[in-house]
Design an enzyme around this catalytic site. Sequence first.
Site, mmCIF file in Angstrom:
data_model
loop_
_atom_site.group_PDB
_atom_site.id
_atom_site.type_symbol
_atom_site.label_atom_id
_atom_site.label_comp_id
_atom_site.label_asym_id
_atom_site.label_seq_id
_atom_site.Cartn_x
_atom_site.Cartn_y
_atom_site.Cartn_z
ATOM 1 N N SER A 1 -10.590 -3.036 5.492
ATOM 2 C CA SER A 1 -9.238 -2.506 5.282
ATOM 3 C C SER A 1 -8.601 -2.150 6.618
ATOM 4 C CB SER A 1 -9.335 -1.241 4.422
ATOM 5 O OG SER A 1 -8.095 -0.580 4.360
ATOM 6 N N SER A 2 -7.290 -2.035 6.620
ATOM 7 C CA SER A 2 -6.575 -1.495 7.784
ATOM 8 C C SER A 2 -6.039 -0.095 7.505
ATOM 9 C CB SER A 2 -5.396 -2.398 8.152
ATOM 10 O OG SER A 2 -5.855 -3.668 8.501
ATOM 11 N N THR B 1 0.883 -1.141 0.000
ATOM 12 C CA THR B 1 0.000 0.000 0.000
ATOM 13 C C THR B 1 0.930 1.202 0.000
ATOM 14 O OG1 THR B 1 -1.581 -1.326 1.238
ATOM 15 C CG2 THR B 1 -1.794 1.034 1.509
HETATM 16 N N1 GLY Z 1 -4.893 -3.965 1.479
HETATM 17 C C1 GLY Z 1 -4.460 -3.405 2.700
HETATM 18 C C2 GLY Z 1 -5.590 -2.820 3.500
HETATM 19 O O1 GLY Z 1 -6.555 -2.331 2.932
HETATM 20 O O2 GLY Z 1 -5.533 -2.849 4.693
#
Ligand code: GLY
Length: 550
Positions: free
Chosen positions: A426-427, A355
């Site tokens: 998501s994180s 990310t």
């Molecule tokens: N794909 C990483 C997140 O959305 O946490």
Amino acid sequence: MRSFLLLLLLSPAALAAEVGGVVVSVSPPADRVGEQVLAKGGNAVDAAVAVGFALAVTWPEAGNIGGGGFMLVRPPGAKSVPVVIDYRETAPASATKDLFAKGTGSAHRTVGVPGSVAGLAMAHAKFGKLPWKDLVGPAVKLAEEGFAVDDALAGSLNGGLARSKRFAEFQRVFGKTKGKWVAGDRLVQKELAKTLRRIAAKGADGFYKGETAELLVAEMKAGDGLVTRKDLEAYTAKGREPIHGTYRGYDIYGPPPPSSGGVCLVLMLNILETFDLRKGPRFSARTLHLMTETMRRGYCDRARHLGDQDFVKIPAHLTSKEYAKKLAAGIEMNKATPSEAIAKDIPLTDTKTNTTHYSVIDAAGMAVSTTTTLEDSFGSKVVVRGAGFLLNNEMTDFNPRPGVTTKTGLVGTTPNQIAPGKRMLSSMTPVIVCRDGRIVLVTGSPGGRTIINTVLCVVLNVLEFEMPLREALDAPRMHMQWFPDRLQVEPGHFDKHKKAVEALEAMGHKVIKVNAQGDAHSIWLDPKTKTYRGEHDKRREGRPAAFGKP
Ligand code: GLY
């Protein structure tokens, strides 16, 4: 804190006069694009939109048009509250909760309906000043004419190529005819430039309709993927209210579900606020223990309760101070709590990601905190043939096997199971922190489930331990996510805290050393210079700190 208080006594006008625009991202050419937009009179959202498109060209492992993200925008003004733009991917209409029960199948099947172009278009429609085509234009130029690769991008591309040998189009688009990428080579992406031109000319329709959509759907059909034309036409970005919490007089704003970031960060800060963390140094066993136990509880509730708020009711108590006090009361001061002990209601049957985050503030004080992702590094590795862009593998952020939660970290709880049109949990934790109506910190990070803990470390370092942002970013980071029941610490960084680590082990914590954690490009109000100052995280690209230019 004292220095912040001093600063707060200054008049807003005095402060505003000294505030310059700042752009900090993982990629130097993308930073330049953002700075040029600000210099032309664009606001922070204009710059963030342009940086978003530029990163799709200059940082292809995570910058994207085939993925999704969350953007927090705080318009100028002491009473202004941030707005969240949710452009998280959605599950295709034909996806069912058992889609991955027996494994994910082809890479194409892991692709969620992309949200980035719709999200950037919504941000521009709500807040932008400059014409859309002027914000997509710099990315078109970078893709069309190419740009010089630096060490970080060379490493990223070489790593991606080594891991994706079976993806012929990926190898063709990102490979070199001979040898490995080295700093100074030129990366040209002609097909991506054509796609970006369509977006520049037609807005989001240049992605979700017409030629780009046709090429994407053809790619899906060729690889057993699920995303259809109808899925693309149905996609909408959503404006949402942020999660708001407080920490010792600071206002913390983060994204709401479908990101777990805002809720978990506020929950964890609420727990930690009940302890006097300044009683010990930042890297004392006591502080580290309290942080670990707090993370354990925050991530357990993440698994128990969180999913897309349009599909799942999110309990309001999660961000209340009373609930945090209750959880804090269960923490033993000298003993690790086994993760199993706090989740008797979750049946236990015995999951890496990439990310990128960027932060922008303009001269008027409008701030943007954006985290965007393809999920894994280079996402699904599927490049849409003829369109030159990578697709996400975000469907793997859903709980893959309904009911199967394991001590190794697989989560199978109900709130984040797949359903048609649902957004995967998501994180991502893009955050804006204010004090008395004034922005003091803009931060966020990549790193999958580690993201929330990286942001927690940075926020605590600045707000509680009064570290200058540079020091706060360089400081060692740690991560505990309930299961696996262990504390991850950064190797090297943590070596000077051996005694504290030994004390943690004596309390029953299993401590392991893993890779560098996060990449938190951030902006803070520097109390010494009274200006907003941007700092790059040095973990991925090793560049010296950048300074906001008045
Ligand atoms: N794909 C990483 C997140 O959305 O946490």
